[in-house]
Design a protein around this motif. Structure first.
Motif, PDB file in Angstrom:
ATOM      1  N   PRO A  76       0.814  -1.223   0.000  1.00 16.02           N
ATOM      2  CA  PRO A  76       0.000   0.000   0.000  1.00 16.02           C
ATOM      3  C   PRO A  76       0.847   1.272   0.000  1.00 16.02           C
ATOM      4  CG  PRO A  76      -0.809  -1.567   1.619  1.00 16.02           C
ATOM      5  CD  PRO A  76       0.515  -2.070   1.168  1.00 16.02           C
ATOM      6  N   LEU A  77       2.004   1.227   0.656  1.00 15.91           N
ATOM      7  CA  LEU A  77       2.892   2.391   0.670  1.00 15.91           C
ATOM      8  C   LEU A  77       3.462   2.637  -0.726  1.00 15.91           C
ATOM      9  CD1 LEU A  77       4.826   1.652   3.987  1.00 15.91           C
ATOM     10  CD2 LEU A  77       2.958   3.278   3.658  1.00 15.91           C
ATOM     11  N   ALA A  78       3.819   1.546  -1.406  1.00 17.28           N
ATOM     12  CA  ALA A  78       4.328   1.675  -2.762  1.00 17.28           C
ATOM     13  C   ALA A  78       3.251   2.202  -3.703  1.00 17.28           C
ATOM     14  CB  ALA A  78       4.848   0.325  -3.259  1.00 17.28           C
TER      15      ALA A  78
ATOM     16  N   ALA B 183       7.932   7.443   3.391  1.00 11.40           N
ATOM     17  CA  ALA B 183       7.244   6.402   4.166  1.00 11.40           C
ATOM     18  C   ALA B 183       7.557   5.013   3.613  1.00 11.40           C
ATOM     19  CB  ALA B 183       5.743   6.661   4.145  1.00 11.40           C
ATOM     20  N   ALA B 184       7.578   4.890   2.288  1.00 12.94           N
ATOM     21  CA  ALA B 184       7.858   3.589   1.673  1.00 12.94           C
ATOM     22  C   ALA B 184       9.289   3.149   1.957  1.00 12.94           C
ATOM     23  CB  ALA B 184       7.616   3.669   0.168  1.00 12.94           C
TER      24      ALA B 184
ATOM     25  N   PRO C  89      14.036  -1.286  -8.387  1.00 14.75           N
ATOM     26  CA  PRO C  89      13.482  -0.942  -9.704  1.00 14.75           C
ATOM     27  C   PRO C  89      12.254  -0.036  -9.622  1.00 14.75           C
ATOM     28  CG  PRO C  89      14.082  -3.248  -9.635  1.00 14.75           C
ATOM     29  CD  PRO C  89      14.199  -2.747  -8.230  1.00 14.75           C
ATOM     30  N   LEU C  90      11.354  -0.326  -8.681  1.00 11.65           N
ATOM     31  CA  LEU C  90      10.156   0.502  -8.529  1.00 11.65           C
ATOM     32  C   LEU C  90      10.521   1.893  -8.005  1.00 11.65           C
ATOM     33  CD1 LEU C  90       6.721  -0.546  -7.100  1.00 11.65           C
ATOM     34  CD2 LEU C  90       7.804   1.559  -6.318  1.00 11.65           C
ATOM     35  N   ILE C  91      11.385   1.938  -6.990  1.00 10.28           N
ATOM     36  CA  ILE C  91      11.779   3.225  -6.411  1.00 10.28           C
ATOM     37  C   ILE C  91      12.486   4.089  -7.438  1.00 10.28           C
ATOM     38  CG2 ILE C  91      13.282   4.310  -4.689  1.00 10.28           C
ATOM     39  CD1 ILE C  91      12.801   1.777  -2.944  1.00 10.28           C
ATOM     40  N   ALA C  92      13.378   3.486  -8.207  1.00 12.89           N
ATOM     41  CA  ALA C  92      14.127   4.233  -9.216  1.00 12.89           C
ATOM     42  C   ALA C  92      13.199   4.787 -10.290  1.00 12.89           C
ATOM     43  CB  ALA C  92      15.191   3.335  -9.843  1.00 12.89           C
ATOM     44  N   ALA C  93      12.293   3.967 -10.778  1.00 13.16           N
ATOM     45  CA  ALA C  93      11.382   4.411 -11.843  1.00 13.16           C
ATOM     46  C   ALA C  93      10.475   5.535 -11.358  1.00 13.16           C
ATOM     47  CB  ALA C  93      10.550   3.230 -12.334  1.00 13.16           C
ATOM     48  N   ALA C  94       9.941   5.386 -10.151  1.00 10.23           N
ATOM     49  CA  ALA C  94       9.050   6.411  -9.610  1.00 10.23           C
ATOM     50  C   ALA C  94       9.797   7.714  -9.364  1.00 10.23           C
ATOM     51  CB  ALA C  94       8.413   5.919  -8.315  1.00 10.23           C
ATOM     52  N   SER C  95      11.013   7.627  -8.818  1.00  8.40           N
ATOM     53  CA  SER C  95      11.794   8.823  -8.517  1.00  8.40           C
ATOM     54  C   SER C  95      12.175   9.573  -9.783  1.00  8.40           C
ATOM     55  CB  SER C  95      13.052   8.444  -7.731  1.00  8.40           C
ATOM     56  OG  SER C  95      12.711   7.866  -6.485  1.00  8.40           O
ATOM     57  N   LEU C  96      12.591   8.842 -10.812  1.00  2.52           N
ATOM     58  CA  LEU C  96      12.936   9.494 -12.074  1.00  2.52           C
ATOM     59  C   LEU C  96      11.711  10.134 -12.717  1.00  2.52           C
ATOM     60  CD1 LEU C  96      15.495   7.136 -13.847  1.00  2.52           C
ATOM     61  CD2 LEU C  96      15.887   9.421 -12.933  1.00  2.52           C
TER      62      LEU C  96
END
Length: 261
Positions: free
Chosen positions: A13-15, A33-34, A165-172
């Motif tokens: 849910p945080l993601a 938070a994530a 991979p998810l964190i990198a894609a979202a941040s970019l």
């Protein structure tokens, strides 16, 4: 396996909230938070590095006093000695990296540790190094723990690596382009720094130093020679009873904190 499943169940849910907040002012809070669910930390800084250019901090969760030292002082020169910056310049692989894996032997005796790392009162740092896809350009998510905390563990790094991979894609997706998310009152507060103690030209030069500009950049901006910039800087330092840029940042930080200087 049960612990991993519980972690994923609670993290999902945080993601999802993080992804939904891309492009909005809620994204940094959701991302924090994530990330904290996977590896607790005290502060988050997000910085773009582009080749040999001065880095650009696009997000931080620091107060004004901390931000002056942690971002502006860092961007004005200490970054050149930062193990994360050096690793990026040397072609390190994207991913999650512990500071002490990248730092050289004797790091705690190094100039970077003495002039910067110790000054900002961190125990440890973990970096998520994200390649933007453009030549020599990186986005770094820096997670830091304060003096009373333990160092990041291999398990912390492994959990973040699984989500990388998810964190990198979202941040970019959110930060690519280098737009600053937070607007602080630092510039307005610094406008009154050293009021009445310096000449207008000296105040201009001190202000530009605090904004991370080099001697050459100040000379170009003011239309005077680099030698004249150095003379004004020397006079300003004498009037403020300081002798170094580090002392200037310390004095300005005290001013931002409301102390008499």
């Amino acid at each position: 396996m049960t612990d991993d499943l519980a972690l994923l169940t609670n993290w999902s849910p945080l993601a999802a909230r993080c992804i939904a907040a891309i492009g909005t002012s809620d994204f940094p809070v959701a991302l924090t938070a994530a990330l904290r669910h996977l590896a607790p930390f005290d502060t988050l800084m997000t910085t773009f590095y582009r080749g040999t250019a001065q880095p650009e901090t696009v997000y931080h969760d620091l107060d004004e006093t901390q931000a002056l030292v942690n971002t502006r002082f860092y961007e004005s020169g200490p970054y050149l000695l930062d193990p994360f910056h050096i690793a990026m310049r040397n072609g390190v692989r994207p991913g999650v990296h512990l500071l002490f894996d990248l730092a050289p032997d004797g790091f705690v005796r190094s100039e970077y540790y003495r002039t910067f790392f110790r000054r900002i009162k961190m125990t440890d740092e973990l970096g998520l190094l994200i390649a933007t896809g453009r030549t020599e350009e990186w986005l770094l998510l820096s997670l830091a723990r304060g003096l009373q905390a333990e160092r990041f563990s291999r398990q912390d790094a492994a959990r973040l690596a699984a989500a990388f991979p998810l964190i990198a894609a979202a941040s970019l997706k959110h930060w690519d382009g280098g737009t600053v998310d937070t607007a602080s009152g630092i510039d307005e507060r610094l406008a009154s720094f050293a009021a009445g103690r310096l000449s207008p030209r000296e105040r201009d030069i001190v202000y530009m130093i605090l904004n991370g500009r080099s001697t050459r950049a100040i000379a170009q901006a003011t239309g005077i020679s680099e030698g004249t910039v150095k003379v004004h800087r020397r006079h300003a330092y004498a009037k403020l009873s300081i002798s170094s840029q580090a002392e200037l940042f310390s004095l300005a930080a005290r001013h931002l904190a409301g102390e008499a200087v």
